[in-house]
Design an enzyme around this catalytic site. Structure first.
Site, PDB file in Angstrom:
ATOM      1  N   SER A 134       0.814  -1.220   0.000  1.00 52.40           N
ATOM      2  CA  SER A 134       0.000   0.000   0.000  1.00 52.40           C
ATOM      3  C   SER A 134       0.845   1.268   0.000  1.00 52.40           C
ATOM      4  CB  SER A 134      -0.872  -0.011   1.263  1.00 52.40           C
ATOM      5  OG  SER A 134      -1.439   1.256   1.477  1.00 52.40           O
ATOM      6  N   GLU A 136       0.219   3.622   1.760  1.00 54.54           N
ATOM      7  CA  GLU A 136       0.297   4.043   3.163  1.00 54.54           C
ATOM      8  C   GLU A 136       1.686   3.781   3.747  1.00 54.54           C
ATOM      9  OE1 GLU A 136      -2.091   5.507   5.594  1.00 54.54           O
ATOM     10  OE2 GLU A 136      -2.584   6.235   3.613  1.00 54.54           O
ATOM     11  N   TYR A 158      -1.508   0.326  10.599  1.00 54.04           N
ATOM     12  CA  TYR A 158      -1.793  -0.326   9.314  1.00 54.04           C
ATOM     13  C   TYR A 158      -0.581  -0.194   8.372  1.00 54.04           C
ATOM     14  CZ  TYR A 158      -3.627  -0.866   4.550  1.00 54.04           C
ATOM     15  OH  TYR A 158      -3.806  -1.248   3.235  1.00 54.04           O
TER      16      TYR A 158
HETATM   17  P1  NAP Z   1     -11.429  -4.622   1.882  1.00 62.22           P
HETATM   18  O1  NAP Z   1     -12.602  -4.326   0.996  1.00 62.22           O
HETATM   19  O2  NAP Z   1     -11.384  -4.016   3.235  1.00 62.22           O
HETATM   20  O3  NAP Z   1     -11.314  -6.214   2.016  1.00 62.22           O
HETATM   21  C1  NAP Z   1     -10.508  -6.811   2.995  1.00 62.22           C
HETATM   22  C2  NAP Z   1     -10.668  -8.310   2.909  1.00 62.22           C
HETATM   23  O4  NAP Z   1      -9.828  -8.930   3.898  1.00 62.22           O
HETATM   24  C3  NAP Z   1     -12.100  -8.823   3.176  1.00 62.22           C
HETATM   25  O5  NAP Z   1     -12.423  -9.782   2.209  1.00 62.22           O
HETATM   26  C4  NAP Z   1     -11.982  -9.482   4.549  1.00 62.22           C
HETATM   27  O6  NAP Z   1     -12.846 -10.583   4.721  1.00 62.22           O
HETATM   28  C5  NAP Z   1     -10.546  -9.995   4.479  1.00 62.22           C
HETATM   29  N1  NAP Z   1     -10.031 -10.344   5.808  1.00 62.22           N
HETATM   30  C6  NAP Z   1     -10.063  -9.609   6.941  1.00 62.22           C
HETATM   31  N2  NAP Z   1      -9.546 -10.296   7.972  1.00 62.22           N
HETATM   32  C7  NAP Z   1      -9.192 -11.514   7.490  1.00 62.22           C
HETATM   33  C8  NAP Z   1      -8.628 -12.691   8.060  1.00 62.22           C
HETATM   34  N3  NAP Z   1      -8.325 -12.755   9.351  1.00 62.22           N
HETATM   35  N4  NAP Z   1      -8.395 -13.763   7.272  1.00 62.22           N
HETATM   36  C9  NAP Z   1      -8.720 -13.712   5.946  1.00 62.22           C
HETATM   37  N5  NAP Z   1      -9.258 -12.635   5.341  1.00 62.22           N
HETATM   38  C10 NAP Z   1      -9.498 -11.545   6.104  1.00 62.22           C
HETATM   39  O7  NAP Z   1     -10.081  -4.209   1.140  1.00 62.22           O
HETATM   40  P2  NAP Z   1      -9.802  -3.832  -0.405  1.00 62.22           P
HETATM   41  O8  NAP Z   1     -10.026  -2.378  -0.590  1.00 62.22           O
HETATM   42  O9  NAP Z   1     -10.457  -4.810  -1.274  1.00 62.22           O
HETATM   43  O10 NAP Z   1      -8.214  -4.029  -0.452  1.00 62.22           O
HETATM   44  C11 NAP Z   1      -7.632  -5.283  -0.745  1.00 62.22           C
HETATM   45  C12 NAP Z   1      -6.217  -5.329  -0.212  1.00 62.22           C
HETATM   46  O11 NAP Z   1      -5.446  -4.286  -0.800  1.00 62.22           O
HETATM   47  C13 NAP Z   1      -6.086  -5.127   1.289  1.00 62.22           C
HETATM   48  O12 NAP Z   1      -4.993  -5.901   1.721  1.00 62.22           O
HETATM   49  C14 NAP Z   1      -5.757  -3.648   1.427  1.00 62.22           C
HETATM   50  O13 NAP Z   1      -5.049  -3.420   2.630  1.00 62.22           O
HETATM   51  C15 NAP Z   1      -4.893  -3.453   0.210  1.00 62.22           C
HETATM   52  N6  NAP Z   1      -4.876  -2.126  -0.372  1.00 62.22           N
HETATM   53  C16 NAP Z   1      -6.053  -1.503  -0.683  1.00 62.22           C
HETATM   54  C17 NAP Z   1      -6.022  -0.277  -1.296  1.00 62.22           C
HETATM   55  C18 NAP Z   1      -7.292   0.427  -1.696  1.00 62.22           C
HETATM   56  O14 NAP Z   1      -7.232   1.626  -1.978  1.00 62.22           O
HETATM   57  N7  NAP Z   1      -8.411  -0.268  -1.789  1.00 62.22           N
HETATM   58  C19 NAP Z   1      -4.784   0.323  -1.600  1.00 62.22           C
HETATM   59  C20 NAP Z   1      -3.619  -0.349  -1.275  1.00 62.22           C
HETATM   60  C21 NAP Z   1      -3.665  -1.583  -0.671  1.00 62.22           C
HETATM   61  P3  NAP Z   1     -14.181 -10.564   5.650  1.00 62.22           P
HETATM   62  O15 NAP Z   1     -15.305 -10.268   4.713  1.00 62.22           O
HETATM   63  O16 NAP Z   1     -14.231 -11.954   6.164  1.00 62.22           O
HETATM   64  O17 NAP Z   1     -13.989  -9.521   6.688  1.00 62.22           O
HETATM   65  O1  F7E Z   2      -9.066   8.156   3.851  1.00 65.18           O
HETATM   66  C1  F7E Z   2      -9.433  11.676   4.971  1.00 65.18           C
HETATM   67  C2  F7E Z   2      -8.542  10.795   5.811  1.00 65.18           C
HETATM   68  O2  F7E Z   2     -10.103   6.120   4.804  1.00 65.18           O
HETATM   69  C3  F7E Z   2      -8.515   9.017   2.870  1.00 65.18           C
HETATM   70  C4  F7E Z   2      -7.290   2.137   2.403  1.00 65.18           C
HETATM   71  O3  F7E Z   2      -7.836   1.416   1.325  1.00 65.18           O
HETATM   72  O4  F7E Z   2      -6.092   3.603   0.927  1.00 65.18           O
HETATM   73  C5  F7E Z   2      -7.040   3.573   1.979  1.00 65.18           C
HETATM   74  O5  F7E Z   2      -6.547   4.270   3.117  1.00 65.18           O
HETATM   75  C6  F7E Z   2      -8.261  10.399   3.442  1.00 65.18           C
HETATM   76  C7  F7E Z   2      -7.500  10.402   4.771  1.00 65.18           C
HETATM   77  O6  F7E Z   2      -8.382   5.938   2.926  1.00 65.18           O
HETATM   78  C8  F7E Z   2     -12.752  11.447   6.403  1.00 65.18           C
HETATM   79  O7  F7E Z   2      -8.030  11.492   6.940  1.00 65.18           O
HETATM   80  C9  F7E Z   2     -11.395  13.024   5.819  1.00 65.18           C
HETATM   81  O8  F7E Z   2      -6.504  11.387   4.709  1.00 65.18           O
HETATM   82  O9  F7E Z   2     -10.601   6.764   2.401  1.00 65.18           O
HETATM   83  P1  F7E Z   2      -9.634   6.695   3.516  1.00 65.18           P
HETATM   84  P2  F7E Z   2      -6.842   5.816   3.392  1.00 65.18           P
HETATM   85  O10 F7E Z   2      -6.684   6.040   4.820  1.00 65.18           O
HETATM   86  O11 F7E Z   2      -6.052   6.663   2.454  1.00 65.18           O
HETATM   87  C10 F7E Z   2      -4.805   3.060   1.254  1.00 65.18           C
HETATM   88  C11 F7E Z   2      -3.933   3.147   0.027  1.00 65.18           C
HETATM   89  C12 F7E Z   2      -4.896   1.706   1.855  1.00 65.18           C
HETATM   90  O12 F7E Z   2      -3.996   0.887   1.690  1.00 65.18           O
HETATM   91  C13 F7E Z   2      -5.976   1.487   2.842  1.00 65.18           C
HETATM   92  O13 F7E Z   2      -6.231   0.092   3.018  1.00 65.18           O
HETATM   93  O14 F7E Z   2      -9.510  11.002   3.721  1.00 65.18           O
HETATM   94  N1  F7E Z   2     -10.787  11.837   5.532  1.00 65.18           N
HETATM   95  N2  F7E Z   2     -12.598  12.813   6.364  1.00 65.18           N
HETATM   96  C14 F7E Z   2     -11.606  10.845   5.869  1.00 65.18           C
HETATM   97  N3  F7E Z   2     -11.479   9.513   5.773  1.00 65.18           N
HETATM   98  C15 F7E Z   2     -12.493   8.722   6.200  1.00 65.18           C
HETATM   99  N4  F7E Z   2     -12.390   7.371   6.090  1.00 65.18           N
HETATM  100  N5  F7E Z   2     -13.635   9.278   6.746  1.00 65.18           N
HETATM  101  C16 F7E Z   2     -13.820  10.634   6.882  1.00 65.18           C
HETATM  102  O15 F7E Z   2     -14.828  11.114   7.373  1.00 65.18           O
END
Ligand code: NAP
Ligand code: F7E
Length: 341
Positions: A134, A136, A158
């Site tokens: 990520s 992050e 995270y």
């Molecule tokens: P998401 O919608 O939050 O999905 C997370 C998945 O992880 C769910 O299917 C959840 O299953 C599963 N999980 C949680 N705890 C688990 C456990 N103990 N054992 C097995 N599975 C478990 O996330 P996403 O947005 O699709 O992202 C996919 C991956 O990419 C994640 O690793 C996230 O950190 C990473 N990532 C996301 C972004 C983004 O912007 N979306 C960016 C960079 C990296 P349950 O339904 O059982 O809870």
């Molecule tokens: O926040 C600001 C908050 O929760 C984005 C995950 O998929 O992407 C995601 O992480 C920004 C932050 O995503 C609210 O402070 C303001 O600066 O949508 P987010 P994230 O934290 O960037 C990365 C790449 C991952 O890997 C993660 O798994 O938005 N913000 N107001 C807010 N955010 C939330 N959630 N809610 C608010 O009310």
């Protein structure tokens, strides 16, 4: 014979898009699901009827070994994680276990099932492994834009857990010759995004206000900037990384950055609303340590994988707002996991 893929995190946003993409590419797709009666499994069964399910949990080493033995995958995509950044402060140890140690357990399952030891390295026909790293991990960024060589400075439990998984994936590649790679993905969104993330919170908020179901939307830090792309594009990059000749890590993003405020303006405009009448900035929603600015340099992916994002920010936001207006108008409940567009 069809290639066989095992996806952890199949019930999540990316798991669903990746499964659809791999099925389109002719793969046999298996999804790892956890829990005795996980309510989110029903939406996988409804939307992804051709995906086969296997039980397992990233907290349970034995279950991962059993899953790999049963599925005999050619490719493993480790998308399972606790992925909501604020939750990682509330449950830091659990985040370390699932998001960090889960990577170790998955790599170990592959290593053990492939009979790889320090004296016997992975050979051809090995299982290829994708780790969902990520942006992050960049956290308090050392340079802009961020590329594969930018140092990490994570700002949340995270981000720290993801950095562990990232370095471990690199280490298994170097130690055992495994085809193990990380995609460093910047934020990617869609109508299937969890309602707790800011893009979906805003698209749902605008839709509710448009339909008279809410009168305000409370948000945290409006100045934070992110590089937001479309999830459907990003899962294609995951597959491409595992088809490359050599195992390497890649940054995946758009190269554009927008503030949360700009996101709000675009979403309320798409709903035909004046955002300033409805949005309330709430200090209580700020994070203990913020990531102020993310912007990807995806040049390596473009040149080596031929990958490019196809959905601009404004179209992505409009897509999400339109989808949520339709969902709510049709009586759908975004908190009920069965309603997945
Ligand atoms: P998401 O919608 O939050 O999905 C997370 C998945 O992880 C769910 O299917 C959840 O299953 C599963 N999980 C949680 N705890 C688990 C456990 N103990 N054992 C097995 N599975 C478990 O996330 P996403 O947005 O699709 O992202 C996919 C991956 O990419 C994640 O690793 C996230 O950190 C990473 N990532 C996301 C972004 C983004 O912007 N979306 C960016 C960079 C990296 P349950 O339904 O059982 O809870
Ligand atoms: O926040 C600001 C908050 O929760 C984005 C995950 O998929 O992407 C995601 O992480 C920004 C932050 O995503 C609210 O402070 C303001 O600066 O949508 P987010 P994230 O934290 O960037 C990365 C790449 C991952 O890997 C993660 O798994 O938005 N913000 N107001 C807010 N955010 C939330 N959630 N809610 C608010 O009310």
């Amino acid at each position: 014979m069809a290639r066989r893929a095992l996806i952890t995190g199949i019930t999540g946003q990316d798991g669903s898009y990746l499964a659809e993409h791999l099925l389109d590419q002719g793969y046999d797709v298996w999804g790892l699901v956890r829990g005795q009666a996980n309510p989110r499994v029903s939406r996988v069964r409804k939307l992804l009827q051709d995906v086969q399910l296997v039980r397992g949990d990233l907290l349970d080493q034995g279950s991962l070994i059993s899953a790999v033995e049963r599925v005999q995958p050619d490719e493993v995509y480790n998308l399972g994680a606790i992925s909501f950044v604020p939750m990682s402060w509330e449950q830091a140890e659990l985040t370390a276990e699932v998001t960090g140690m889960g990577v170790l357990r998955m790599l170990e399952a592959i290593r053990v099932c492939s009979g790889i030891t320090s004296s016997r390295a992975a050979g051809s026909g090995q299982i290829r492994f994708y780790q969902a790293s990520s942006s992050e991990m960049f956290g308090q960024v050392r340079e802009t834009p961020q590329n594969e060589r930018t140092p990490f400075h994570p700002r949340s439990p995270y981000g720290v857990a993801k950095a562990y998984g990232h370095f471990l994936t690199q280490n298994y590649r170097e130690s055992y010759g495994m085809f193990a790679v990380s995609g460093i993905l910047f934020n990617h969104e869609s109508p299937r995004r969890g309602a707790e993330f800011v893009t979906r919170k805003v698209s749902l908020g605008a839709a509710r206000i448009k339909l008279g179901l809410a009168s305000e939307l409370r948000l945290g830090n409006l100045s934070a900037r992110r590089d937001w792309g479309y999830a459907g594009d990003y899962v294609q990059a995951m597959r491409l990384m595992l088809q490359a000749d050599a195992p390497e890590d890649y940054v995946i993003g758009t190269g554009r950055t927008q503030s949360v405020r700009e996101l709000v303006v675009a979403a309320f405009e798409a709903a035909g609303l004046d955002w300033e009448r409805y949005v309330v900035a709430d200090q209580a929603l700020h994070r203990p340590a913020e990531v102020d600015l993310l912007c990807a340099d995806p040049k390596k992916a473009r040149v080596q994988l031929g990958w490019e994002p196809s959905v601009p920010f404004e179209d992505l936001v409009a897509m999400m707002v339109e989808s949520d207006i339709k969902l709510l108008s049709d009586g759908g409940d975004p908190d009920q996991d069965s309603s997945w567009p």
